[in-house]
Design a protein around this motif. Structure first.
Motif, mmCIF file in Angstrom:
data_model
loop_
_atom_site.group_PDB
_atom_site.id
_atom_site.type_symbol
_atom_site.label_atom_id
_atom_site.label_comp_id
_atom_site.label_asym_id
_atom_site.label_seq_id
_atom_site.Cartn_x
_atom_site.Cartn_y
_atom_site.Cartn_z
ATOM 1 N N LEU A 89 -5.064 -55.465 12.068
ATOM 2 C CA LEU A 89 -5.574 -54.775 13.254
ATOM 3 C C LEU A 89 -6.082 -55.738 14.324
ATOM 4 N N LEU A 133 -8.740 -57.666 14.388
ATOM 5 C CA LEU A 133 -10.177 -57.469 14.617
ATOM 6 C C LEU A 133 -10.834 -58.854 14.689
ATOM 7 N N LYS A 146 -16.265 -53.040 19.781
ATOM 8 C CA LYS A 146 -14.835 -52.917 20.101
ATOM 9 C C LYS A 146 -14.001 -52.856 18.832
ATOM 10 N N ASP A 147 -14.300 -53.735 17.874
ATOM 11 C CA ASP A 147 -13.522 -53.766 16.638
ATOM 12 C C ASP A 147 -13.739 -52.508 15.802
ATOM 13 N N ASN A 189 -14.410 -49.509 16.870
ATOM 14 C CA ASN A 189 -13.626 -48.431 17.475
ATOM 15 C C ASN A 189 -12.138 -48.592 17.160
ATOM 16 N N ARG A 190 -11.649 -49.821 17.206
ATOM 17 C CA ARG A 190 -10.232 -50.046 16.905
ATOM 18 C C ARG A 190 -9.930 -49.668 15.458
ATOM 19 N N LYS A 242 -10.030 -45.758 14.954
ATOM 20 C CA LYS A 242 -8.853 -45.107 15.563
ATOM 21 C C LYS A 242 -7.623 -45.320 14.693
#
Length: 373
Positions: A218, A220, A275-276, A278-279, A282
């Motif tokens: 991902l 991250l 940010k990570d 949320n990624r 999702k």
């Protein structure tokens, strides 16, 4: 560990009017984010040294901060600051366990006794599923430790705890309930056991498997499994714990940024960014990490009317949509990350508590503002 958390990129309402020979066309504007900023500021005013948040929705991305990154300074919190994410680690580990189930390398109905003979009393009746959804009845090791505000808590800040050692402390006390599966009781010990099972199934550490299966795919870049590394690498907030040195005096906040995260282990050692997180959520909720039937398993509560499945929690917003995610308490850091089922609307919040009050209620208000504009 469970329960626990954000000034500068606010967006204001802008009306853009483009003149054409025929007419003036109004371009839809981003909503006023002032309510989100006021909610974040309230979190700091009530219960935190510093805080940061990232909200993603159909209008774009809003990132902001409030407070300071370090007490006694004017160093501002940055939107890319890293923090200890506590029990959000559990969702990462649960994802790995379910991937292994998809690969037929373990089954959710396998018993702890089969994987870890003799480690847990009654292990022949406790399953991997029971560990994931906290219905095992295995006691939490956390109450067996010296905890803040006791000064003795600081004596162990550099100590390396093994999972076996912490599990042994937990199972020296009676089961929280019996039989397994009959009730819900949150226990960090469950995820220490899952970490050991992952290591037996893969012959790699649970941290390596999380890195290989989730963090690297991902991208991250702000997320890591530190193991016993005492530092938070890169830009980060400083975290604090309340310590009472004198019974007649109020606790003092002591910097607890650097510490040995083996205290949290497989249930809470993750370091990340808003940010990570949320990624990750999702990708999880939109099917990039698990097949549909296992994602459905993850969303199934362990007890009737429960709000915790296989490493995944959820809550209903005041405006209706259910949001999925988790929250984390890493003693000196608290974090919250939730996403709608379709992945279109997200909010991640992190803070360094000052222990005047529990931040959960104020953060809940901020989450409602984020999901119910």
């Amino acid at each position: 560990m469970k329960r626990g958390l954000r000034a500068l990129l606010t967006a204001t309402t802008v009306l853009a009017v483009i003149a054409t020979p025929a007419a003036a066309i109004a371009v839809p504007a981003k909503p006023d984010r002032a309510e989100l900023q006021s909610g974040l500021d309230e979190v700091v005013a009530v219960s935190a040294v510093g805080a940061l948040a990232e909200v993603r929705d159909e209008q774009g991305v809003w990132r902001s901060t409030s407070g300071v990154a370090e007490r006694g300074t004017t160093r501002p919190v940055a939107v890319n600051n890293r923090f200890r994410a506590g029990s959000i680690t559990k969702t990462f580990l649960a994802t790995v366990v379910l991937q292994l189930a998809d690969e037929d390398r373990l089954r959710l109905d396998d018993t702890v006794g089969a994987w870890l003979p003799g480690v847990v009393p009654n292990g022949h009746r406790i399953t991997v599923r029971h560990l994931l959804n906290h219905t095992s009845g295995v006691p939490d090791y956390r109450p067996t430790l010296i905890l803040p505000p006791e000064p003795g808590f600081l004596e162990n800040r550099w100590r390396t705890w093994t999972a076996a050692e912490l599990i042994q402390r937990a199972v020296a006390t009676p089961p929280t309930f019996q039989p397994p599966g009959s009730a819900f009781a949150y226990s960090n010990t469950n995820y220490l056991l899952l970490g050991q099972i992952v290591e037996k199934a893969t012959r790699h550490s649970y941290g390596e498997e999380i890195e290989r299966r989730v963090i690297r795919p991902l991208h991250l870049h702000g997320t890591s499994m530190p193991g016993t590394d005492r530092k938070i690498r890169g830009p980060h907030l400083n975290g604090y714990v309340p310590i009472r040195y004198n019974d007649n005096e109020a606790p003092q906040l002591v910097d607890f940024t650097a510490m040995n995260p083996s205290l949290f282990g497989a249930g809470g050692e993750l370091i990340s960014t808003t940010k990570d997180l949320n990624r990750f959520f999702k990708a999880l909720l939109t099917g990039d990490l698990l097949p549909p039937h296992l994602l459905d398993e993850m969303k199934t509560p362990g007890t009737k009317n429960g709000t915790y499945g296989l490493g995944l929690a959820w809550r209903d917003t005041t405006c209706g949509p259910r949001i999925y995610g988790n929250d984390g308490d890493a003693v000196s850091y608290q974090s919250y990350a939730f996403t709608t089922e379709d992945g279109h609307h997200q909010a991640a919040i992190a803070l360094t508590p000052d222990f005047r009050t529990n931040p959960d209620k104020t953060v809940d208000k901020l989450l409602d503002k984020a999901f119910c504009p």
